[in-house]
Write a protein that holds these residues in place. Structure first.
Motif, mmCIF file in Angstrom:
data_model
loop_
_atom_site.group_PDB
_atom_site.id
_atom_site.type_symbol
_atom_site.label_atom_id
_atom_site.label_comp_id
_atom_site.label_asym_id
_atom_site.label_seq_id
_atom_site.Cartn_x
_atom_site.Cartn_y
_atom_site.Cartn_z
ATOM 1 N N SER A 1 0.991 -1.160 -0.129
ATOM 2 C CA SER A 1 0.064 0.024 0.023
ATOM 3 C C SER A 1 1.083 1.214 -0.090
ATOM 4 N N SER A 2 0.863 1.878 -0.979
ATOM 5 C CA SER A 2 1.274 3.177 -1.207
ATOM 6 C C SER A 2 1.168 4.290 0.098
ATOM 7 N N ALA A 3 -0.124 4.103 0.347
ATOM 8 C CA ALA A 3 -0.788 5.175 1.408
ATOM 9 C C ALA A 3 -0.272 4.884 2.859
ATOM 10 N N THR B 1 19.137 15.816 -5.982
ATOM 11 C CA THR B 1 17.874 15.700 -5.797
ATOM 12 C C THR B 1 17.121 14.615 -4.901
ATOM 13 N N MET B 2 16.160 14.602 -4.344
ATOM 14 C CA MET B 2 15.726 13.912 -3.414
ATOM 15 C C MET B 2 14.386 13.186 -3.576
ATOM 16 N N LEU B 3 13.959 12.076 -3.395
ATOM 17 C CA LEU B 3 12.765 11.542 -3.629
ATOM 18 C C LEU B 3 12.217 10.983 -2.220
ATOM 19 N N GLU B 4 11.035 11.314 -1.970
ATOM 20 C CA GLU B 4 10.531 10.781 -0.560
ATOM 21 C C GLU B 4 9.014 10.451 -0.618
ATOM 22 N N ALA B 5 8.448 9.301 0.126
ATOM 23 C CA ALA B 5 7.135 9.073 0.063
ATOM 24 C C ALA B 5 6.325 9.782 0.802
ATOM 25 N N GLY B 6 6.801 9.942 1.870
ATOM 26 C CA GLY B 6 5.941 10.766 3.048
ATOM 27 C C GLY B 6 5.845 12.305 2.574
ATOM 28 N N GLU C 1 6.704 7.581 -5.081
ATOM 29 C CA GLU C 1 7.343 6.111 -5.104
ATOM 30 C C GLU C 1 8.236 6.065 -6.122
ATOM 31 N N ALA C 2 9.280 5.041 -5.673
ATOM 32 C CA ALA C 2 10.255 4.565 -6.597
ATOM 33 C C ALA C 2 10.125 4.130 -7.731
ATOM 34 N N ASP C 3 8.906 3.394 -7.785
ATOM 35 C CA ASP C 3 8.247 2.645 -8.994
ATOM 36 C C ASP C 3 7.568 3.297 -9.853
ATOM 37 N N ALA C 4 7.381 4.891 -9.509
ATOM 38 C CA ALA C 4 6.413 5.575 -10.174
ATOM 39 C C ALA C 4 6.985 7.076 -10.576
ATOM 40 N N ILE C 5 8.351 6.985 -10.400
ATOM 41 C CA ILE C 5 8.998 8.212 -10.467
ATOM 42 C C ILE C 5 8.987 8.577 -11.979
ATOM 43 N N ASP C 6 8.821 10.031 -12.306
ATOM 44 C CA ASP C 6 8.624 10.515 -13.684
ATOM 45 C C ASP C 6 9.401 11.682 -13.730
ATOM 46 N N LEU C 7 10.859 11.436 -14.037
ATOM 47 C CA LEU C 7 11.609 12.420 -14.372
ATOM 48 C C LEU C 7 12.350 12.195 -15.884
ATOM 49 N N PRO C 8 13.085 13.180 -16.316
ATOM 50 C CA PRO C 8 13.652 12.993 -17.736
ATOM 51 C C PRO C 8 14.688 11.882 -17.571
ATOM 52 N N PHE C 9 14.670 11.205 -18.669
ATOM 53 C CA PHE C 9 15.749 10.266 -18.725
ATOM 54 C C PHE C 9 17.055 10.825 -18.879
ATOM 55 N N ALA C 10 18.124 10.085 -18.251
ATOM 56 C CA ALA C 10 19.522 10.307 -18.153
ATOM 57 C C ALA C 10 19.636 11.568 -17.552
ATOM 58 N N SER C 11 18.873 11.727 -16.501
ATOM 59 C CA SER C 11 19.005 12.922 -15.507
ATOM 60 C C SER C 11 19.911 12.994 -14.619
ATOM 61 N N GLY D 1 17.410 1.706 1.049
ATOM 62 C CA GLY D 1 16.451 0.764 1.711
ATOM 63 C C GLY D 1 15.082 1.323 1.116
ATOM 64 N N GLY D 2 14.546 0.225 0.944
ATOM 65 C CA GLY D 2 13.018 0.137 0.427
ATOM 66 C C GLY D 2 12.792 -0.573 -1.127
ATOM 67 N N LEU D 3 14.002 -0.953 -1.693
ATOM 68 C CA LEU D 3 13.807 -1.632 -2.914
ATOM 69 C C LEU D 3 12.732 -3.269 -2.880
ATOM 70 N N ASP D 4 12.910 -3.685 -1.501
ATOM 71 C CA ASP D 4 12.233 -4.969 -1.336
ATOM 72 C C ASP D 4 10.699 -4.652 -1.140
ATOM 73 N N ALA D 5 10.313 -3.482 -0.866
ATOM 74 C CA ALA D 5 8.823 -3.292 -0.663
ATOM 75 C C ALA D 5 8.181 -2.269 -1.653
ATOM 76 N N VAL D 6 8.765 -2.383 -3.024
ATOM 77 C CA VAL D 6 8.037 -1.754 -3.961
ATOM 78 C C VAL D 6 7.053 -2.713 -4.713
ATOM 79 N N ASN D 7 5.882 -1.897 -5.272
ATOM 80 C CA ASN D 7 5.243 -3.062 -5.771
ATOM 81 C C ASN D 7 5.687 -3.865 -7.231
ATOM 82 N N ASP D 8 6.575 -2.902 -7.894
ATOM 83 C CA ASP D 8 7.025 -3.518 -9.119
ATOM 84 C C ASP D 8 8.797 -3.170 -9.096
#
Length: 282
Positions: free
Chosen positions: A9-11, A74-79, A92-102, A110-117
């Motif tokens: 659950s992403s929530a 650049t930082m990405l955080e779910a909370g 979420e890491a499996d839904a991040i939308d940033l330009p290619f080769a950025s 930590g956290g790769l083991d708990a993403v849906n994809d």
């Protein structure tokens, strides 16, 4: 075609991360340990990384270290709260939308083991890296928390999935290869923590953001079930009355392909070390 049901659950993930933001800085004992190992591995690399993505603001010292290197961070955080407090993007890491080769470096502590994809997340990381960019990360892997896993199967406890599935070394290595990373390296470090009771372990897991985010959420434990689990956990104690629980930290790295990179050793030859794999091309 319908999408398969989501395992996590992403929530609930976002809520866990925001709980971390409300805790004292030293409550999460695992974050600085993982951060230190990642800094040590980065120290093996002699090249500079002008643009870095950090997934999860787990540790302030790691953030300071990356910024001190001169990289554009650049930082990405779910909370939501944790992102607002640190200036991170929300997602979420499996839904991040940033330009290619950025980015030239992606650090994922930590956290790769708990993403849906998981394969999808790695494919996204690969696309976000510039050629010869490095993905470096860690997560709590297969074989961890064995005593807790036995305890939750105690007699009188409902047989309901409450603990996350775990990724082992061989699976992680195969995933890196399948998703297009060059020179993939995976290794493991076992960390033993001794607990006086099961409730202390639960507090540590919550503080580290490692409590369940399964979807749908399993029903809460009853008071009797909690007591049975605590007793089954305590029954595994050593002579001093403390239970030795093991966290197996899986470290992984992989490079975005580049024509000048060295070719990996023949599969099974066992001659490529982590230090060699982390060296950039000449």
């Amino acid at each position: 075609m319908s999408q398969p049901p989501m395992l996590f659950s992403s929530a609930r993930h976002a809520a866990q991360r925001d709980r971390i933001a409300r805790l004292p800085a030293d409550a999460n004992f695992l974050a600085p340990i993982i951060a230190e190992t990642l800094r040590d591995r980065l120290a093996m690399v002699t090249r500079e990384f002008p643009r870095t993505l950090l997934i999860g603001v787990h540790d302030g010292a790691l953030i300071d270290h990356l910024r001190a290197s001169g990289t554009a961070l650049t930082m990405l955080e779910a909370g939501l709260s944790l992102a607002a407090a640190t200036g991170a993007l929300v997602g979420e890491a499996d839904a991040i939308d940033l330009p290619f080769a950025s980015f030239d470096l992606i650090v994922w502590p930590g956290g790769l083991d708990a993403v849906n994809d998981v394969p999808g997340a790695l494919i996204r990381m690969r696309a976000l890296l510039a050629p010869d960019g490095l993905l470096l990360g860690a997560f709590v892997g297969d074989g961890s928390l064995a005593r807790q896993r036995r305890a939750v199967m105690a007699e009188g406890v409902r047989s309901i999935a409450r603990l996350h599935p775990q990724i082992d070394l061989s699976a992680m290595g195969n995933l890196l290869q399948r998703t297009g990373f060059a020179l993939p390296v995976v290794d493991v470090e076992a960390l033993t923590v001794r607990y006086g009771n099961w409730f202390a372990l639960v507090r540590d897991l919550r503080a580290a953001g490692l409590s369940s985010r399964l979807a749908p959420a399993p029903p809460p434990l009853t008071r009797d079930e909690s007591a049975r689990i605590a007793a089954a956990f305590a029954a595994q104690a050593d002579a001093d009355g403390r239970v030795a629980e093991i966290f197996r930290i899986v470290h992984f790295s992989g490079w975005a392909p580049h024509p000048d990179q060295p070719q990996p050793a023949r599969r099974g030859s066992g001659v490529t070390s982590l230090a060699e794999a982390l060296k950039p091309k000449d």
